[in-house]
Design a protein around this motif. Sequence first.
Motif, PDB file in Angstrom:
ATOM      1  N   PHE A 240      22.349   1.497 -55.930  1.00 45.10           N
ATOM      2  CA  PHE A 240      22.315   1.070 -57.150  1.00 45.10           C
ATOM      3  C   PHE A 240      21.463   1.736 -58.218  1.00 45.10           C
TER       4      PHE A 240
ATOM      5  N   SER B 197      23.298   0.817 -62.599  1.00 45.73           N
ATOM      6  CA  SER B 197      22.535  -0.423 -62.894  1.00 45.73           C
ATOM      7  C   SER B 197      21.361  -0.322 -63.528  1.00 45.73           C
TER       8      SER B 197
ATOM      9  N   ILE C 132      23.643  -6.303 -51.231  1.00 46.50           N
ATOM     10  CA  ILE C 132      22.719  -5.501 -51.910  1.00 46.50           C
ATOM     11  C   ILE C 132      21.192  -5.887 -51.863  1.00 46.50           C
TER      12      ILE C 132
ATOM     13  N   VAL D 145      26.523   2.910 -57.788  1.00 44.94           N
ATOM     14  CA  VAL D 145      26.737   1.610 -59.011  1.00 44.94           C
ATOM     15  C   VAL D 145      25.820   1.837 -60.097  1.00 44.94           C
TER      16      VAL D 145
ATOM     17  N   TYR E 115      17.661  -5.732 -53.032  1.00 43.44           N
ATOM     18  CA  TYR E 115      16.902  -5.158 -54.248  1.00 43.44           C
ATOM     19  C   TYR E 115      15.421  -5.137 -53.822  1.00 43.44           C
TER      20      TYR E 115
ATOM     21  N   TRP F 213      23.655 -10.513 -53.810  1.00 43.42           N
ATOM     22  CA  TRP F 213      22.387  -9.770 -54.173  1.00 43.42           C
ATOM     23  C   TRP F 213      21.076 -10.311 -53.510  1.00 43.42           C
TER      24      TRP F 213
ATOM     25  N   ALA G 185      19.025  -1.146 -53.924  1.00 43.77           N
ATOM     26  CA  ALA G 185      18.552  -1.353 -55.631  1.00 43.77           C
ATOM     27  C   ALA G 185      16.902  -1.220 -55.653  1.00 43.77           C
TER      28      ALA G 185
ATOM     29  N   ALA H 155      24.086  -1.909 -49.594  1.00 47.49           N
ATOM     30  CA  ALA H 155      23.596  -1.067 -50.652  1.00 47.49           C
ATOM     31  C   ALA H 155      21.895  -1.431 -50.941  1.00 47.49           C
TER      32      ALA H 155
ATOM     33  N   ASN I 272      18.860   2.561 -61.380  1.00 46.85           N
ATOM     34  CA  ASN I 272      17.465   2.089 -61.755  1.00 46.85           C
ATOM     35  C   ASN I 272      17.271   2.611 -63.104  1.00 46.85           C
TER      36      ASN I 272
END
Length: 374
Positions: A310, A348, A261, A346, A263, A224, A284, A282, A312
């Motif tokens: 992902f 999340s 991932i 996913v 973010y 992440w 996010a 990914a 939110n």
Amino acid sequence: MTGREKMEAAFSAEGTPEIPAVVPYEDIFIRDHWDELTDLPWWYREAPDLEHQLAWRRKVIAEVGQDWFRLPRGSSRKEREEIFIEERPEGVYRVNRRTGERERLRRPPVGGEVIPGGSRPLPEDFEDVEDAIPPPDDSPPDSVLRDGRGDLAGRLLEEFGGTLLPYSPVDSPLWSCYSLWGFEGLMVMVGTKPELVKFACERFLAHAVRSVREWALLGSRAVWIEECMTDMISPAAFKELSLPYARRLVDEIRNLGMKSIYYFCGNPFDRWNEVLSVGADALAFEESKKGFRIDIEDVVERVRGRFVVFGNLDAVGSLERGSDAELRQEISRQIAAGRRNKGRFVMSLGSPVTPGTPVGRVKLYCELVHELGR
């Protein structure tokens, strides 16, 4: 499907038939909800020995029901031999058996520490940055295994690695600069000394690369990458000062056989192309707040199945304050959007679980995802 199978399927080209549920920033969640999650003393998190660490992690994993778990570095064998935690009437202490040195431990407060502003001089030139960011450890990365820091990860993988996806976090190089200059200082440096910021990013990147190499050896399958406050600089500055280093970090993670991932915390409205071009496996984003809107359906429309998305979910409006029916409705809406991303999705949260959110709500969130995501 097991949680790990769901996560791995979400990262596959075919997508997942069963949507997994994850809770980001679980360390914050655990800190703020310790007494709900476990009946163990708070200092178990500080204990160097394996059994204390395994005990509290087992309870948390069983209580929440998400589909991944954070894989930690543990204490070295030397630390475990020398250090122990002692409870005394006046407090809890970290004690060194060899030297007799004692350090009083204090329970971290709910919501985290308020860090007062300091008066220390901020790095202003290349020499200052070199002093502030020393080179990473130059020992072979597998020293993390040889000195015993990987023992805890190994035990956790034995117990949970077959059913849950192990992941580890790392900061992006530009976001790491916040620790060097603070918010105001970083914004000033971006505008006045971009070459110095680049220099700092190179040094932070070396540390991040060292970390992800250790994570790979420990057994992590995903990383992440946190990127914060970079929506507050211009798109051109983001392209120059963040993008190259984030890409190199993503490439390193991929070369090590792990998934990345990315973010992006903030508003990507004027830099979508740059965020997408990071090349992470990914993406996010945080939830709509702070005066801007990030709708998961819009994210899916932009991504079009090229990357995993992902969810939110609003950690305040939906998770903490929404009714059960509203929580179900929002999870269902986001899962439907994720299905349109070729099942590469996913579920999340957009930000950490708030201190006011009961653990039961987090558990319900995971249960609803598993029910609605089939």
